[in-house]
Design a protein around this motif. Structure first.
Motif, mmCIF file in Angstrom:
data_model
loop_
_atom_site.group_PDB
_atom_site.id
_atom_site.type_symbol
_atom_site.label_atom_id
_atom_site.label_comp_id
_atom_site.label_asym_id
_atom_site.label_seq_id
_atom_site.Cartn_x
_atom_site.Cartn_y
_atom_site.Cartn_z
ATOM 1 N N LYS A 36 0.870 -1.334 -0.382
ATOM 2 C CA LYS A 36 -0.211 0.127 0.051
ATOM 3 C C LYS A 36 0.758 1.607 -0.057
ATOM 4 C CE LYS A 36 -3.868 2.376 2.730
ATOM 5 N NZ LYS A 36 -4.610 2.361 3.597
ATOM 6 N N ILE A 37 1.017 2.024 -0.902
ATOM 7 C CA ILE A 37 1.893 3.159 -1.562
ATOM 8 C C ILE A 37 0.943 4.602 -0.494
ATOM 9 C CG2 ILE A 37 2.702 4.894 -2.936
ATOM 10 C CD1 ILE A 37 2.497 2.253 -4.656
ATOM 11 N N GLY A 38 0.197 4.409 -0.260
ATOM 12 C CA GLY A 38 -0.706 5.697 0.331
ATOM 13 C C GLY A 38 -1.916 5.911 0.522
ATOM 14 N N PRO A 39 -2.909 7.042 0.982
ATOM 15 C CA PRO A 39 -3.895 6.414 1.612
ATOM 16 C C PRO A 39 -5.113 6.825 0.435
ATOM 17 C CG PRO A 39 -3.264 8.795 1.904
ATOM 18 C CD PRO A 39 -2.018 7.880 1.800
ATOM 19 N N THR A 40 -5.635 5.857 0.554
ATOM 20 C CA THR A 40 -7.247 5.899 -0.834
ATOM 21 C C THR A 40 -7.675 7.114 -1.069
ATOM 22 O OG1 THR A 40 -9.212 5.261 0.285
ATOM 23 C CG2 THR A 40 -7.323 3.366 -0.777
ATOM 24 N N GLU A 41 -8.311 7.766 -1.476
ATOM 25 C CA GLU A 41 -8.903 9.099 -2.135
ATOM 26 C C GLU A 41 -10.589 8.726 -1.143
ATOM 27 O OE1 GLU A 41 -10.696 11.221 -6.312
ATOM 28 O OE2 GLU A 41 -10.596 9.338 -6.393
ATOM 29 N N GLN A 42 -10.843 7.805 -1.203
ATOM 30 C CA GLN A 42 -11.890 8.078 0.249
ATOM 31 C C GLN A 42 -11.154 8.331 1.643
ATOM 32 O OE1 GLN A 42 -13.865 4.386 0.528
ATOM 33 N NE2 GLN A 42 -15.758 5.314 1.831
ATOM 34 N N GLU A 43 -9.987 7.678 1.891
ATOM 35 C CA GLU A 43 -9.181 7.726 3.259
ATOM 36 C C GLU A 43 -8.955 9.416 3.144
ATOM 37 O OE1 GLU A 43 -7.883 3.687 4.138
ATOM 38 O OE2 GLU A 43 -6.497 4.627 2.687
ATOM 39 N N GLU A 44 -8.429 9.605 2.592
ATOM 40 C CA GLU A 44 -7.980 11.587 1.912
ATOM 41 C C GLU A 44 -8.924 12.263 1.947
ATOM 42 O OE1 GLU A 44 -6.190 11.967 -1.895
ATOM 43 O OE2 GLU A 44 -4.299 11.307 -1.236
ATOM 44 N N ASP A 45 -9.847 11.942 1.912
ATOM 45 C CA ASP A 45 -11.363 12.949 2.094
ATOM 46 C C ASP A 45 -11.843 12.829 3.349
ATOM 47 O OD1 ASP A 45 -11.699 13.278 -0.846
ATOM 48 O OD2 ASP A 45 -13.097 12.198 -0.962
ATOM 49 N N VAL A 46 -11.713 11.665 4.149
ATOM 50 C CA VAL A 46 -12.260 11.745 5.596
ATOM 51 C C VAL A 46 -10.835 12.180 6.365
ATOM 52 C CG1 VAL A 46 -11.923 10.145 7.319
ATOM 53 C CG2 VAL A 46 -13.342 9.348 5.515
ATOM 54 N N LEU A 47 -9.979 11.765 5.785
ATOM 55 C CA LEU A 47 -8.766 12.826 6.722
ATOM 56 C C LEU A 47 -8.524 14.877 6.740
ATOM 57 C CD1 LEU A 47 -5.018 10.123 5.936
ATOM 58 C CD2 LEU A 47 -7.079 10.924 7.941
ATOM 59 N N GLY A 48 -9.062 14.853 5.225
ATOM 60 C CA GLY A 48 -9.165 15.791 4.526
ATOM 61 C C GLY A 48 -10.223 16.759 6.135
ATOM 62 N N GLU A 49 -11.806 15.595 6.346
ATOM 63 C CA GLU A 49 -12.915 16.921 7.182
ATOM 64 C C GLU A 49 -12.367 16.277 8.208
ATOM 65 O OE1 GLU A 49 -16.314 13.737 6.143
ATOM 66 O OE2 GLU A 49 -16.343 14.253 4.282
ATOM 67 N N ARG A 50 -11.632 15.640 8.931
ATOM 68 C CA ARG A 50 -11.040 15.599 10.031
ATOM 69 C C ARG A 50 -9.952 16.785 10.502
ATOM 70 N NH1 ARG A 50 -9.213 9.645 10.983
ATOM 71 N NH2 ARG A 50 -7.603 11.097 12.709
ATOM 72 N N LEU A 51 -8.768 17.502 9.436
ATOM 73 C CA LEU A 51 -8.546 18.305 9.420
ATOM 74 C C LEU A 51 -9.172 19.421 9.529
ATOM 75 C CD1 LEU A 51 -5.240 18.821 9.909
ATOM 76 C CD2 LEU A 51 -4.963 19.004 7.211
ATOM 77 N N ARG A 52 -9.776 19.645 8.870
ATOM 78 C CA ARG A 52 -10.985 21.184 8.618
ATOM 79 C C ARG A 52 -11.777 21.089 10.534
ATOM 80 N NH1 ARG A 52 -11.041 19.815 3.537
ATOM 81 N NH2 ARG A 52 -12.659 18.008 3.648
ATOM 82 N N ALA A 53 -12.114 19.582 10.844
ATOM 83 C CA ALA A 53 -13.216 19.973 11.284
ATOM 84 C C ALA A 53 -11.831 20.540 12.794
ATOM 85 C CB ALA A 53 -13.353 18.372 12.139
ATOM 86 N N LEU A 54 -10.854 20.329 12.995
ATOM 87 C CA LEU A 54 -10.073 20.191 14.109
ATOM 88 C C LEU A 54 -9.732 21.610 13.851
ATOM 89 C CD1 LEU A 54 -7.456 17.178 14.304
ATOM 90 C CD2 LEU A 54 -8.947 17.465 15.758
ATOM 91 N N ARG A 55 -9.067 22.170 12.903
ATOM 92 C CA ARG A 55 -9.011 23.281 12.364
ATOM 93 C C ARG A 55 -10.041 24.426 13.111
ATOM 94 N NH1 ARG A 55 -6.244 22.825 7.049
ATOM 95 N NH2 ARG A 55 -4.001 22.309 7.426
ATOM 96 N N GLY A 56 -11.012 24.331 12.802
ATOM 97 C CA GLY A 56 -12.600 25.040 12.687
ATOM 98 C C GLY A 56 -12.612 25.220 14.411
#
Length: 197
Positions: free
Chosen positions: A177-197
């Motif tokens: 597994k080289i990196g996160p899938t597109e779906q995993e990246e979306d979830v991670l992006g949402e979590r990052l935005r929630a943490l910043r907000g």
């Protein structure tokens, strides 16, 4: 007991229950691994696969329970901080009253005692907030991919000196597994935005 303290008790109780369930899932996982070893030593690869799937499912269940317990514990920490802040606020009000009376009389001994109390309150507050600032993140449950099942069976076979049919390794090409899938990246992006907000 105030509503906040009741909520804190319930959160801590729930986290403790989840941790107990995680321990049980860990024991179940160990038991399934023992069954894999037995099935492999008897040459029952199909049955070993079922036990391997069960073991991985129990492992994921244990991890998810621990993650959830950790999230609940993080919320409990925030509630604990609120309870502590309320207590400290009350204590501070008493210290300030004491300071007012000490300043009126200009009694140096009294002023010194009040300042000691004041500093103790701040130290308590620093300790409480420092301790409760540890928060953790969540993750989603994972299915049991075939390669994980095969890898677990191979690991147990290796650990116990058992032969595993060549068809198993030939049937499963190793994929890194080289990196996160597109779906995993979306979830991670949402979590990052929630943490910043």
């Amino acid at each position: 007991m105030s509503g906040l303290e009741k909520a804190l008790f319930n959160l801590k109780f729930t986290a403790k229950q989840l941790n107990r369930q995680a321990v049980k899932a860990g024991k179940d996982e160990t038991s399934e691994k023992a069954k894999i070893k037995k099935a492999l030593s008897q040459g029952n690869q199909d049955i070993a696969k079922i036990y391997a799937q069960n073991a991985i499912r129990k492992q994921n269940e244990r991890l998810n329970l621990l993650r959830l317990a950790s999230r609940i514990d993080a919320v409990a920490s925030r509630v604990q901080t609120a309870v502590t802040m309320r207590q400290v606020t009350g204590s501070m009000a008493n210290v300030v009253k004491g300071m007012d009376s000490a300043m009126k009389t200009m009694n140096l001994e009294k002023i010194s005692l009040v300042m000691d109390k004041f500093e103790t309150q701040f130290e308590d507050l620093d300790v409480a907030t420092g301790y409760y600032e540890n928060a953790t993140s969540s993750a989603t449950a994972v299915a049991t991919p075939q390669e994980d099942v095969d890898r677990l069976m191979g690991q147990i076979a290796d650990e116990n000196g058992l032969e595993l049919a060549q068809e198993l390794t030939a049937a499963t090409p190793s994929r890194a597994k080289i990196g996160p899938t597109e779906q995993e990246e979306d979830v991670l992006g949402e979590r990052l935005r929630a943490l910043r907000g």
